[in-house]
Design an enzyme around this catalytic site. Structure first.
Site, PDB file in Angstrom:
ATOM      1  N   SER A   8      14.399  34.195  20.555  1.00 53.04           N
ATOM      2  CA  SER A   8      14.273  33.199  19.917  1.00 53.04           C
ATOM      3  C   SER A   8      12.929  31.761  20.561  1.00 53.04           C
ATOM      4  O   SER A   8      13.224  31.677  21.406  1.00 53.04           O
ATOM      5  CB  SER A   8      15.869  32.566  20.173  1.00 53.04           C
ATOM      6  OG  SER A   8      15.816  31.936  19.293  1.00 53.04           O
ATOM      7  N   HIS A  33      12.520  35.717  16.016  1.00 56.36           N
ATOM      8  CA  HIS A  33      13.470  34.811  15.402  1.00 56.36           C
ATOM      9  C   HIS A  33      13.168  33.501  15.484  1.00 56.36           C
ATOM     10  O   HIS A  33      12.748  33.109  16.233  1.00 56.36           O
ATOM     11  CB  HIS A  33      15.235  35.181  16.122  1.00 56.36           C
ATOM     12  CG  HIS A  33      15.865  34.406  15.718  1.00 56.36           C
ATOM     13  ND1 HIS A  33      16.715  35.034  14.765  1.00 56.36           N
ATOM     14  CD2 HIS A  33      16.840  33.089  16.148  1.00 56.36           C
ATOM     15  CE1 HIS A  33      17.916  33.532  14.630  1.00 56.36           C
ATOM     16  NE2 HIS A  33      17.539  32.792  15.010  1.00 56.36           N
ATOM     17  N   ASP A  35      14.504  29.553  14.672  1.00 51.31           N
ATOM     18  CA  ASP A  35      15.594  29.006  14.054  1.00 51.31           C
ATOM     19  C   ASP A  35      15.188  27.403  13.773  1.00 51.31           C
ATOM     20  O   ASP A  35      14.365  26.669  14.259  1.00 51.31           O
ATOM     21  CB  ASP A  35      16.196  28.319  16.139  1.00 51.31           C
ATOM     22  CG  ASP A  35      17.197  29.646  16.107  1.00 51.31           C
ATOM     23  OD1 ASP A  35      17.886  30.437  15.958  1.00 51.31           O
ATOM     24  OD2 ASP A  35      16.730  30.179  16.948  1.00 51.31           O
ATOM     25  N   MET A  37      16.955  24.234  12.351  1.00 51.08           N
ATOM     26  CA  MET A  37      18.085  22.865  12.451  1.00 51.08           C
ATOM     27  C   MET A  37      17.816  21.706  11.898  1.00 51.08           C
ATOM     28  O   MET A  37      16.298  21.346  12.107  1.00 51.08           O
ATOM     29  CB  MET A  37      18.323  22.739  13.619  1.00 51.08           C
ATOM     30  CG  MET A  37      18.389  23.578  14.667  1.00 51.08           C
ATOM     31  SD  MET A  37      19.095  23.180  16.150  1.00 51.08           S
ATOM     32  CE  MET A  37      19.191  25.821  16.976  1.00 51.08           C
ATOM     33  N   HIS A  66      15.861  31.694  11.083  1.00 52.64           N
ATOM     34  CA  HIS A  66      17.772  31.736  10.305  1.00 52.64           C
ATOM     35  C   HIS A  66      18.047  30.540  10.106  1.00 52.64           C
ATOM     36  O   HIS A  66      17.276  28.971  11.177  1.00 52.64           O
ATOM     37  CB  HIS A  66      18.186  31.657  12.104  1.00 52.64           C
ATOM     38  CG  HIS A  66      19.748  31.544  12.755  1.00 52.64           C
ATOM     39  ND1 HIS A  66      20.075  31.407  13.556  1.00 52.64           N
ATOM     40  CD2 HIS A  66      20.305  31.248  11.142  1.00 52.64           C
ATOM     41  CE1 HIS A  66      21.193  30.733  13.462  1.00 52.64           C
ATOM     42  NE2 HIS A  66      21.548  31.194  11.984  1.00 52.64           N
ATOM     43  N   MET A  68      19.555  27.357   9.949  1.00 52.16           N
ATOM     44  CA  MET A  68      21.682  25.933  10.090  1.00 52.16           C
ATOM     45  C   MET A  68      20.942  25.203   9.435  1.00 52.16           C
ATOM     46  O   MET A  68      20.719  23.999  10.026  1.00 52.16           O
ATOM     47  CB  MET A  68      21.106  25.644  11.574  1.00 52.16           C
ATOM     48  CG  MET A  68      21.742  27.531  12.424  1.00 52.16           C
ATOM     49  SD  MET A  68      21.263  27.477  14.068  1.00 52.16           S
ATOM     50  CE  MET A  68      19.784  28.217  14.129  1.00 52.16           C
ATOM     51  N   MET A 137      27.031  34.813  15.229  1.00 52.66           N
ATOM     52  CA  MET A 137      26.662  34.085  16.070  1.00 52.66           C
ATOM     53  C   MET A 137      28.115  34.638  16.937  1.00 52.66           C
ATOM     54  O   MET A 137      29.254  34.275  17.019  1.00 52.66           O
ATOM     55  CB  MET A 137      26.887  32.158  15.583  1.00 52.66           C
ATOM     56  CG  MET A 137      25.896  31.932  14.224  1.00 52.66           C
ATOM     57  SD  MET A 137      24.322  32.188  14.754  1.00 52.66           S
ATOM     58  CE  MET A 137      24.470  31.239  16.896  1.00 52.66           C
ATOM     59  N   PHE A 143      21.876  24.972  20.060  1.00 54.42           N
ATOM     60  CA  PHE A 143      21.494  25.130  20.954  1.00 54.42           C
ATOM     61  C   PHE A 143      21.659  26.036  20.944  1.00 54.42           C
ATOM     62  O   PHE A 143      22.488  27.290  21.115  1.00 54.42           O
ATOM     63  CB  PHE A 143      22.131  23.978  22.284  1.00 54.42           C
ATOM     64  CG  PHE A 143      22.728  22.578  21.476  1.00 54.42           C
ATOM     65  CD1 PHE A 143      21.783  21.709  21.836  1.00 54.42           C
ATOM     66  CD2 PHE A 143      23.524  21.986  20.600  1.00 54.42           C
ATOM     67  CE1 PHE A 143      21.862  20.396  20.771  1.00 54.42           C
ATOM     68  CE2 PHE A 143      24.343  21.065  19.885  1.00 54.42           C
ATOM     69  CZ  PHE A 143      23.160  20.082  20.427  1.00 54.42           C
ATOM     70  N   ASP A 175      23.253  36.463  18.089  1.00 54.47           N
ATOM     71  CA  ASP A 175      22.810  34.939  18.643  1.00 54.47           C
ATOM     72  C   ASP A 175      23.493  34.811  19.300  1.00 54.47           C
ATOM     73  O   ASP A 175      24.547  33.930  18.974  1.00 54.47           O
ATOM     74  CB  ASP A 175      22.165  34.497  16.809  1.00 54.47           C
ATOM     75  CG  ASP A 175      21.078  33.576  17.328  1.00 54.47           C
ATOM     76  OD1 ASP A 175      20.877  33.365  18.762  1.00 54.47           O
ATOM     77  OD2 ASP A 175      20.716  33.064  15.966  1.00 54.47           O
TER      78      ASP A 175
HETATM   79  C1  DX5 Z   1      20.753  28.892  18.566  1.00 52.45           C
HETATM   80  C2  DX5 Z   1      20.493  29.474  17.675  1.00 52.45           C
HETATM   81  C3  DX5 Z   1      20.057  30.181  18.801  1.00 52.45           C
HETATM   82  C4  DX5 Z   1      19.729  29.466  19.931  1.00 52.45           C
HETATM   83  C5  DX5 Z   1      19.716  31.123  21.216  1.00 52.45           C
HETATM   84  O1  DX5 Z   1      21.749  27.789  17.211  1.00 52.45           O
HETATM   85  O2  DX5 Z   1      20.579  30.277  16.470  1.00 52.45           O
HETATM   86  O3  DX5 Z   1      18.883  31.564  18.232  1.00 52.45           O
HETATM   87  O4  DX5 Z   1      18.141  30.017  20.072  1.00 52.45           O
HETATM   88  O5  DX5 Z   1      19.131  30.747  22.420  1.00 52.45           O
HETATM   89  P1  DX5 Z   1      19.823  31.464  23.955  1.00 52.45           P
HETATM   90  O6  DX5 Z   1      19.575  33.114  23.813  1.00 52.45           O
HETATM   91  O7  DX5 Z   1      19.520  30.567  24.997  1.00 52.45           O
HETATM   92  O8  DX5 Z   1      21.923  31.060  23.744  1.00 52.45           O
HETATM   93 ZN    ZN Z   2      19.274  32.014  16.208  1.00 56.45          ZN
END
Ligand code: DX5
Ligand code: ZN
Length: 218
Positions: A8, A33, A35, A37, A66, A68, A137, A143, A175
């Site tokens: 990620s 990956h 993310d 947000m 991904h 969000m 998830m 986070f 994830d």
């Molecule tokens: C959180 C993200 C994840 C995050 C995972 O909402 O979707 O992809 O980056 O990070 P770790 O592996 O640190 O939990």
């Molecule tokens: Zn993610």
């Protein structure tokens, strides 16, 4: 099937982004990956199009994006145009999920659905044939660096059973809080793709941490 590792990029060092992209390129990792947000669907804001474009410019492996964000259908074509290979949307974020998945396919990407911790896998029973991948998830999204939730195992097992019963080859991705401690159990429960952020990037040697994860899973 070869089990996949998707670092990620949320946990990368943005001051040294190209270095971290090259590290992933040259590692045993399979995907990036990414993310996204929006500060509405999840309480945090991460990064958007310019950063993803910068990653795409250097990445030699697929981008697993991904989303969000609320109403992701507003941005699908834009993410496809800047180089997303796989786009996953949260079940909880879009009212007409079937239409959104079709939109992702029409934009030339592989389409996946993400489930929050408390959304049961049973909601996907009828839409499963349309899912290239389901992302379960294992934390509340928003986070990096959070603690893995044990509830994940039973959800993976149930989803694996549904996929087998329907004779599909839908991938299961996990994830949140993935480390060398839970990777093997997740694969045994039926997972195919493991996302890992802080565990990889905060380690002393991210390249060998990725190799370790990859060999634990395969
Ligand atoms: C959180 C993200 C994840 C995050 C995972 O909402 O979707 O992809 O980056 O990070 P770790 O592996 O640190 O939990
Ligand atoms: Zn993610």
């Amino acid at each position: 099937m070869n089990k996949l590792i998707a670092p990620s990029m949320l946990a990368a060092d943005f001051g040294n982004l190209q270095r971290d992209i090259e590290m992933v390129n040259n590692s045993d990792a399979d995907w990036f990956h990414i993310d996204v947000m929006d500060g509405h669907f999840v309480p945090n804001i991460s990064y958007g199009m310019p950063v993803i474009q910068a990653i795409k410019k250097h990445a030699t492996k697929p981008l697993d994006v991904h989303l969000m964000i609320e109403k992701p259908e507003r941005y699908i074509e834009e993410f496809a145009n800047i180089g997303a290979d796989i786009i996953t949307v949260h079940y909880e974020s879009t009212v007409h999920l079937h239409r959104t998945l079709t939109q992702i396919e029409d934009a030339g990407c592989k389409a996946g659905v993400v489930l929050n911790l408390t959304t049961p896998v049973s909601v996907l029973e009828d839409i499963l044939p349309k899912c290239y991948m389901v992302l379960i998830m294992s934390i509340n999204p928003g986070f990096g660096g959070q603690k893995f939730e044990q509830i994940t195992y039973q959800k993976v097992k149930k989803l694996r059973k549904m996929i087998t019963e329907q004779g599909l080859d839908t991938l299961i991705e996990i994830d949140g809080g993935v480390t060398n401690k839970n990777a093997k159990d997740l694969i045994d429960a039926g997972a195919d793709v493991l996302v890992s952020g802080s565990y990889i990037f905060k380690s002393e040697n991210p390249t060998s941490t990725i190799s370790d994860l990859k060999s634990i899973c395969n």
